[in-house]
Design a protein around this motif. Structure first.
Motif, PDB file in Angstrom:
ATOM      1  N   GLY A  57      -6.760  -5.299   1.595  1.00 36.08           N
ATOM      2  CA  GLY A  57      -5.599  -5.005   1.347  1.00 36.08           C
ATOM      3  C   GLY A  57      -5.742  -3.448   1.372  1.00 36.08           C
ATOM      4  N   SER A  58      -6.985  -2.938   1.271  1.00 40.07           N
ATOM      5  CA  SER A  58      -6.606  -1.427   1.349  1.00 40.07           C
ATOM      6  C   SER A  58      -6.291  -1.191   2.366  1.00 40.07           C
ATOM      7  CB  SER A  58      -8.555  -1.297   0.663  1.00 40.07           C
ATOM      8  OG  SER A  58      -9.200  -1.428   1.750  1.00 40.07           O
ATOM      9  N   ALA A  59      -6.594  -1.598   3.587  1.00 43.15           N
ATOM     10  CA  ALA A  59      -6.116  -0.874   5.004  1.00 43.15           C
ATOM     11  C   ALA A  59      -4.515  -0.659   5.048  1.00 43.15           C
ATOM     12  CB  ALA A  59      -7.333  -2.044   5.547  1.00 43.15           C
ATOM     13  N   GLY A  60      -4.303  -1.156   4.312  1.00 39.15           N
ATOM     14  CA  GLY A  60      -2.527  -1.171   4.464  1.00 39.15           C
ATOM     15  C   GLY A  60      -2.372   0.637   3.785  1.00 39.15           C
ATOM     16  N   VAL A  61      -3.438   0.927   3.778  1.00 42.96           N
ATOM     17  CA  VAL A  61      -2.741   2.757   3.249  1.00 42.96           C
ATOM     18  C   VAL A  61      -2.207   3.474   4.690  1.00 42.96           C
ATOM     19  CG1 VAL A  61      -3.915   2.751   1.205  1.00 42.96           C
ATOM     20  CG2 VAL A  61      -5.074   3.249   3.063  1.00 42.96           C
ATOM     21  N   SER A  62      -2.718   2.775   6.121  1.00 37.85           N
ATOM     22  CA  SER A  62      -3.112   3.258   7.400  1.00 37.85           C
ATOM     23  C   SER A  62      -4.468   4.366   7.381  1.00 37.85           C
ATOM     24  CB  SER A  62      -1.422   4.543   7.595  1.00 37.85           C
ATOM     25  OG  SER A  62      -1.595   5.351   8.703  1.00 37.85           O
ATOM     26  N   ALA A  63      -3.755   5.404   8.021  1.00 35.56           N
ATOM     27  CA  ALA A  63      -4.965   5.703   8.542  1.00 35.56           C
ATOM     28  C   ALA A  63      -5.884   4.867   9.321  1.00 35.56           C
ATOM     29  CB  ALA A  63      -6.157   6.365   7.098  1.00 35.56           C
ATOM     30  N   ALA A 122       0.870  -1.461   0.111  1.00 33.69           N
ATOM     31  CA  ALA A 122       0.033   0.464  -0.024  1.00 33.69           C
ATOM     32  C   ALA A 122       0.670   0.824  -0.151  1.00 33.69           C
ATOM     33  CB  ALA A 122      -1.296  -0.042   1.061  1.00 33.69           C
ATOM     34  N   GLN A 123       2.353   1.634  -0.367  1.00 38.32           N
ATOM     35  CA  GLN A 123       3.349   2.130   0.299  1.00 38.32           C
ATOM     36  C   GLN A 123       3.470   2.307  -1.273  1.00 38.32           C
ATOM     37  OE1 GLN A 123       3.716   3.400   2.366  1.00 38.32           O
ATOM     38  NE2 GLN A 123       2.703   2.344   3.332  1.00 38.32           N
ATOM     39  N   LEU A 124       2.370   2.313  -2.794  1.00 40.00           N
ATOM     40  CA  LEU A 124       2.924   1.940  -3.957  1.00 40.00           C
ATOM     41  C   LEU A 124       2.286   3.349  -4.467  1.00 40.00           C
ATOM     42  CD1 LEU A 124       3.107   0.699  -6.942  1.00 40.00           C
ATOM     43  CD2 LEU A 124       0.657   0.492  -6.523  1.00 40.00           C
ATOM     44  N   GLY A 125       1.850   4.101  -4.138  1.00 39.48           N
ATOM     45  CA  GLY A 125       1.302   5.362  -4.853  1.00 39.48           C
ATOM     46  C   GLY A 125       1.719   6.501  -4.205  1.00 39.48           C
ATOM     47  N   VAL A 126       3.253   6.120  -2.946  1.00 38.77           N
ATOM     48  CA  VAL A 126       4.286   6.865  -2.690  1.00 38.77           C
ATOM     49  C   VAL A 126       4.927   7.305  -3.489  1.00 38.77           C
ATOM     50  CG1 VAL A 126       6.215   7.046  -1.057  1.00 38.77           C
ATOM     51  CG2 VAL A 126       3.867   6.565  -0.184  1.00 38.77           C
ATOM     52  N   PHE A 127       6.114   5.911  -4.054  1.00 35.88           N
ATOM     53  CA  PHE A 127       6.131   6.156  -5.481  1.00 35.88           C
ATOM     54  C   PHE A 127       5.842   6.406  -6.805  1.00 35.88           C
ATOM     55  CE2 PHE A 127       7.527   3.371  -1.859  1.00 35.88           C
ATOM     56  CZ  PHE A 127       9.316   4.006  -0.808  1.00 35.88           C
ATOM     57  N   LEU A 128       5.028   6.216  -7.232  1.00 38.50           N
ATOM     58  CA  LEU A 128       4.212   6.508  -8.053  1.00 38.50           C
ATOM     59  C   LEU A 128       4.166   8.125  -8.024  1.00 38.50           C
ATOM     60  CD1 LEU A 128       1.517   3.120  -9.219  1.00 38.50           C
ATOM     61  CD2 LEU A 128       4.103   4.105 -10.303  1.00 38.50           C
ATOM     62  N   ALA A 129       3.916   8.165  -6.980  1.00 39.48           N
ATOM     63  CA  ALA A 129       3.461   9.903  -7.049  1.00 39.48           C
ATOM     64  C   ALA A 129       5.245  10.983  -7.468  1.00 39.48           C
ATOM     65  CB  ALA A 129       3.084  10.487  -5.708  1.00 39.48           C
ATOM     66  N   PHE A 163      -3.007   8.509  -3.091  1.00 44.95           N
ATOM     67  CA  PHE A 163      -3.491   8.225  -2.261  1.00 44.95           C
ATOM     68  C   PHE A 163      -4.623   6.567  -2.964  1.00 44.95           C
ATOM     69  CE2 PHE A 163      -7.447   7.043   0.412  1.00 44.95           C
ATOM     70  CZ  PHE A 163      -6.761   7.129   1.115  1.00 44.95           C
ATOM     71  N   ALA A 164      -5.130   7.272  -4.592  1.00 45.66           N
ATOM     72  CA  ALA A 164      -6.064   5.601  -4.654  1.00 45.66           C
ATOM     73  C   ALA A 164      -4.948   4.851  -5.220  1.00 45.66           C
ATOM     74  CB  ALA A 164      -6.311   6.840  -6.293  1.00 45.66           C
ATOM     75  N   PHE A 165      -3.395   5.059  -5.577  1.00 47.45           N
ATOM     76  CA  PHE A 165      -2.157   3.578  -6.356  1.00 47.45           C
ATOM     77  C   PHE A 165      -2.343   3.311  -4.795  1.00 47.45           C
ATOM     78  CE2 PHE A 165      -1.748   6.477 -10.337  1.00 47.45           C
ATOM     79  CZ  PHE A 165      -2.053   5.645 -10.897  1.00 47.45           C
ATOM     80  N   SER A 166      -1.771   4.032  -3.285  1.00 46.26           N
ATOM     81  CA  SER A 166      -1.686   3.226  -2.862  1.00 46.26           C
ATOM     82  C   SER A 166      -2.739   1.633  -2.131  1.00 46.26           C
ATOM     83  CB  SER A 166      -1.561   3.991  -1.471  1.00 46.26           C
ATOM     84  OG  SER A 166      -0.121   5.041  -2.000  1.00 46.26           O
ATOM     85  N   THR A 167      -4.095   3.114  -2.324  1.00 44.93           N
ATOM     86  CA  THR A 167      -5.375   1.892  -1.961  1.00 44.93           C
ATOM     87  C   THR A 167      -5.443   0.723  -2.938  1.00 44.93           C
ATOM     88  OG1 THR A 167      -6.428   3.816  -1.453  1.00 44.93           O
ATOM     89  CG2 THR A 167      -7.486   1.384  -2.353  1.00 44.93           C
TER      90      THR A 167
END
Length: 407
Positions: A352-358, A147-154, A325-329
């Motif tokens: 798996g979607s809960a892996g975004v923290s929050a 769920a950290q995928l969006g961090v690096f794509l962004a 955020f969307a890509f992390s989800t």
């Protein structure tokens, strides 16, 4: 002097005259935005504990503009922080210079700049978090990492859009859906973007119940969403005590720059679990957490002066933050589907979607979506594993980016 001249002089010397001078319209717009955010926080209950403070800090700093930013009674002085960040300045990194020339909001902002508030927030989060679901199912760490995928794509997208490496790293961390981590990293790498990134991060965290469900429906089948997971094993007290110690040693040795966040997170959790520090755990969870939240919210709001906030960069950050955020989800859901296949249908990919923290909102969304598909589904505790793993994952991602781009 007659009465008319006196009234004219009073009006011209008041803050209201500033609306028509030196780009004051920008600050007027920010005052309107601040009032709108107050509405969202109070009426709509969007992350109210922080959003109300941020919005009122925004209101104060933009009203302060009309007092005159160079006057002694101004609340916030962007020029002081420009001087502070100027490496060629004799006042570079001089907190004494700031204290001598600062306003009320400048003083509070020091806690953001030195990383104090986010670290203390993590201490409170640790004291309120039960790592049992993660310990009982260590595979949750994989979902938290995915769920950290969006961090690096962004990050890569921000680079392509013209942001510097430091700025792109700060924007990317929005994908971790962890407000304190976003504030911590941005204050270190790109403080000029702090207001925009903090507001984007907390806004998207508040909108989790709106953003995630469409993606969850799109990427999972009804059969997958109906999956009932078996109860996880019971975790012993010893495991819960040893866990924060081992995680601290491993993570800090791996990425020393994570020490403030990971160290405080695990110390708070150790106070919770060790059984001999109930008073400290209670203080950290309640009194300290509330005080730091007040200071953090107002300080972040102070960075949103109209001249700095109303720019094309802010709009780009808002768009990139949503994409992150969307890509992390999506990353968490896709790995969740993979685990569903590998486990023979025993793991519900919704967790798996809960892996975004929050924490714990993302886990609650997984629970809600699972129960809609199957009323016998109780995914909350299963989703808490990836959820708390996401907190650790976002801190590690921030530590990695700080190691690469930090001074």
């Amino acid at each position: 002097m007659n009465i008319l001249q006196t009234l004219q002089k009073l009006i011209m010397e008041s803050g209201f005259a500033g609306f028509f001078q030196n780009g004051g319209w920008r600050n007027a717009v920010m005052i309107v935005i601040a009032c709108f955010l107050l509405y969202l926080g109070i009426k709509k209950k969007f992350e109210p504990l922080l959003l109300v403070g941020i919005a009122f800090g925004m209101l104060l700093v933009n009203v302060s503009y009309f007092i005159g930013l160079t006057e002694a009674d101004a609340l916030y002085h962007p020029e002081i922080w420009t001087e502070f960040l100027n490496e060629s300045s004799v006042n570079y990194h001089s907190y004494g210079y700031i204290l001598k020339n600062a306003g009320f909001l400048d003083i509070l902002y020091i806690g953001v700049k030195c990383g104090l508030y986010p670290s203390l927030i993590f201490m409170g989060v640790g004291a309120m978090t039960d790592f049992g679901p993660l310990i009982s199912r260590p595979s949750s760490l994989i979902l938290g990492a995915a769920a950290q995928l969006g961090v690096f794509l962004a990050f890569f997208a921000a680079n392509l859009m013209g942001f510097t490496g430091n700025q792109a790293a700060a924007i990317g961390i929005i994908g971790g859906a962890d407000g304190p981590t976003a504030i911590y990293l941005t204050s270190k790498l790109a403080p000029e973007l702090l207001g925009a990134i903090a507001i984007a991060a907390y806004s998207y965290m508040a909108l989790i119940p709106m953003i995630q469900p469409p993606l969850m429906k799109l990427l999972t089948t009804k059969k997958e969403r109906e999956t009932v997971m078996t109860q996880a094993r019971e975790v012993s007290k010893t495991e819960k005590i040893v866990f924060p110690i081992i995680v601290s040693i491993f993570c800090i040795l791996l990425l020393p720059s994570t020490a403030p966040l990971i160290g405080c997170l695990m110390l708070g959790n150790l106070w919770r679990e060790c059984g001999v520090t109930e008073r400290l755990s209670d203080t950290v969870q309640n009194a300290m957490m509330n005080i730091v939240t007040i200071f953090l919210g107002i300080s972040v709001g102070a960075t949103t002066a109209g001249s700095q906030f109303l720019t094309a960069s802010t709009l780009k950050i808002v768009v990139l933050g949503l994409c992150a955020f969307a890509f992390s989800t999506v990353g968490g859901l896709l790995v969740g589907k993979l685990m569903y296949k590998l486990s023979g249908g025993k793991i519900n990919p919704l967790i798996g979607s809960a892996g975004v923290s929050a924490v714990p909102m993302a886990a609650r969304v997984s629970q809600t979506m699972g129960q809609k598909a199957n009323p016998r589904n109780f995914l909350l505790m299963h989703a808490m594993g990836p959820n708390v793993a996401g907190v650790i994952g976002s801190a590690l991602a921030a530590g990695f980016l700080l190691k690469v781009f930090g001074a």
